[in-house]
Design a protein around this motif. Structure first.
Motif, short mmCIF file in Angstrom:
data_model
loop_
_atom_site.label_atom_id
_atom_site.label_comp_id
_atom_site.label_asym_id
_atom_site.label_seq_id
_atom_site.Cartn_x
_atom_site.Cartn_y
_atom_site.Cartn_z
N ARG A 120 0.85 -1.19 0.00
CA ARG A 120 0.00 0.00 0.00
C ARG A 120 0.89 1.24 0.00
O ARG A 120 2.05 1.19 0.38
N TYR A 121 0.30 2.38 -0.37
CA TYR A 121 1.06 3.62 -0.43
C TYR A 121 1.05 4.38 0.89
O TYR A 121 1.58 5.50 0.97
N GLY A 122 0.49 3.77 1.95
CA GLY A 122 0.48 4.36 3.27
C GLY A 122 -0.22 3.45 4.25
O GLY A 122 -0.72 2.39 3.87
N PRO A 123 -0.29 3.81 5.53
CA PRO A 123 -1.01 3.00 6.52
C PRO A 123 -2.48 2.88 6.12
O PRO A 123 -3.13 3.88 5.80
N ILE A 124 -3.01 1.69 6.16
CA ILE A 124 -4.32 1.44 5.58
C ILE A 124 -5.42 2.29 6.19
O ILE A 124 -6.32 2.77 5.48
N ASP A 125 -5.40 2.52 7.50
CA ASP A 125 -6.46 3.29 8.12
C ASP A 125 -6.41 4.77 7.73
O ASP A 125 -7.42 5.48 7.86
N GLU A 126 -5.28 5.23 7.26
CA GLU A 126 -5.15 6.62 6.83
C GLU A 126 -5.56 6.82 5.38
O GLU A 126 -5.92 7.94 4.98
N ILE A 127 -5.53 5.75 4.57
CA ILE A 127 -5.73 5.93 3.13
C ILE A 127 -6.96 5.24 2.58
O ILE A 127 -7.36 5.53 1.44
N ALA A 128 -7.59 4.33 3.35
CA ALA A 128 -8.64 3.50 2.75
C ALA A 128 -9.82 3.28 3.70
O ALA A 128 -9.64 3.13 4.92
N TRP A 129 -11.02 3.24 3.11
CA TRP A 129 -12.21 2.74 3.80
C TRP A 129 -12.35 1.26 3.48
O TRP A 129 -12.49 0.89 2.31
N TYR A 130 -12.30 0.43 4.52
CA TYR A 130 -12.42 -1.01 4.34
C TYR A 130 -13.23 -1.55 5.53
O TYR A 130 -13.72 -0.77 6.36
#
Length: 216
Positions: A120-130
């Protein structure tokens, strides 16, 4: 739209354990997935299961996305990228046309990575809704941090349709989906993950974003 520089990207498929490299010319990619407001302005329809102007349009098929690209191109005075033959269910891509189109999956992955090499291009909680942070619902575009090239929601929120056929010998006309969605676990929201579906498939976590070829 963001100008994506030329370069090479290496793709991989876990199912076949195959990797391959693609050289890409410069192109443009939209900062956000197509929103419901834009889709309605161009097509005159609100197909999404959950309505909201700044939410990504979803419940749209690959065919819907292709038709939107041509309709939006005509509205903006651009030469459409696709020749659609509805009678035989075929689409031809005019690569020299300046109109809007779907990204290839190689273009999608290069833009998603934005020069990074990890999953990923960054920490998942900062960049994505999942699934772990979305409250099991879709969110407005741009609510998470962009990648290093200024692109938002490349991972999570809604999957993006790509131009490519997934594997014609095994899956026929199935097309490639990239990026992961609001209901997916973290392992599906990675730059390399490939998903496939029938071009007529519609579901509430699949949308698309626009690309354009750059004139050299």
């Amino acid at each position: 739209m963001v100008a994506i520089p030329p370069g090479q990207v290496t793709l991989s498929d876990r199912r076949t354990r195959r990797t391959w490299s693609v050289e890409l010319a410069p192109y443009y990619l939209a900062v956000f997935p197509v929103t419901q407001t834009l889709y309605a302005q161009v097509v005159g329809e609100w197909p999404s299961a959950v309505r909201g102007g700044h939410l990504p349009v979803e419940s749209v098929s690959w065919w819907d996305a292709i038709r939107f690209c041509n309709a939006f191109s005509r509205r903006e005075g651009l030469v459409p990228a696709y020749r659609i033959r509805e009678d035989v269910g075929q689409v031809e891509w005019n690569a020299s046309a300046e109109g809007y189109r779907l990204p290839t999956e190689a273009e999608w992955e290069r833009a998603c990575r934005a020069g990074t090499v990890g999953p990923r291009y960054g920490p998942i909680d900062e960049i994505a809704w999942y699934r772990a942070n979305s409250a099991e619902r879709m969110h407005e575009v741009g609510g998470k941090s962009p990648n290093q090239w200024g692109l938002c929601d490349m991972l999570g929120n809604v999957w993006d349709w790509c131009w490519d056929t997934y594997d014609a010998e095994v899956y026929g006309a199935y097309k490639v989906l990239r990026g992961g969605g609001w209901f997916d676990e973290h392992w599906s929201c990675r730059a390399s993950v490939r998903r496939r579906s029938h071009p007529n498939f519609q579901v509430d976590d699949v949308g698309f974003r626009l690309a354009r070829s750059a004139r050299l």
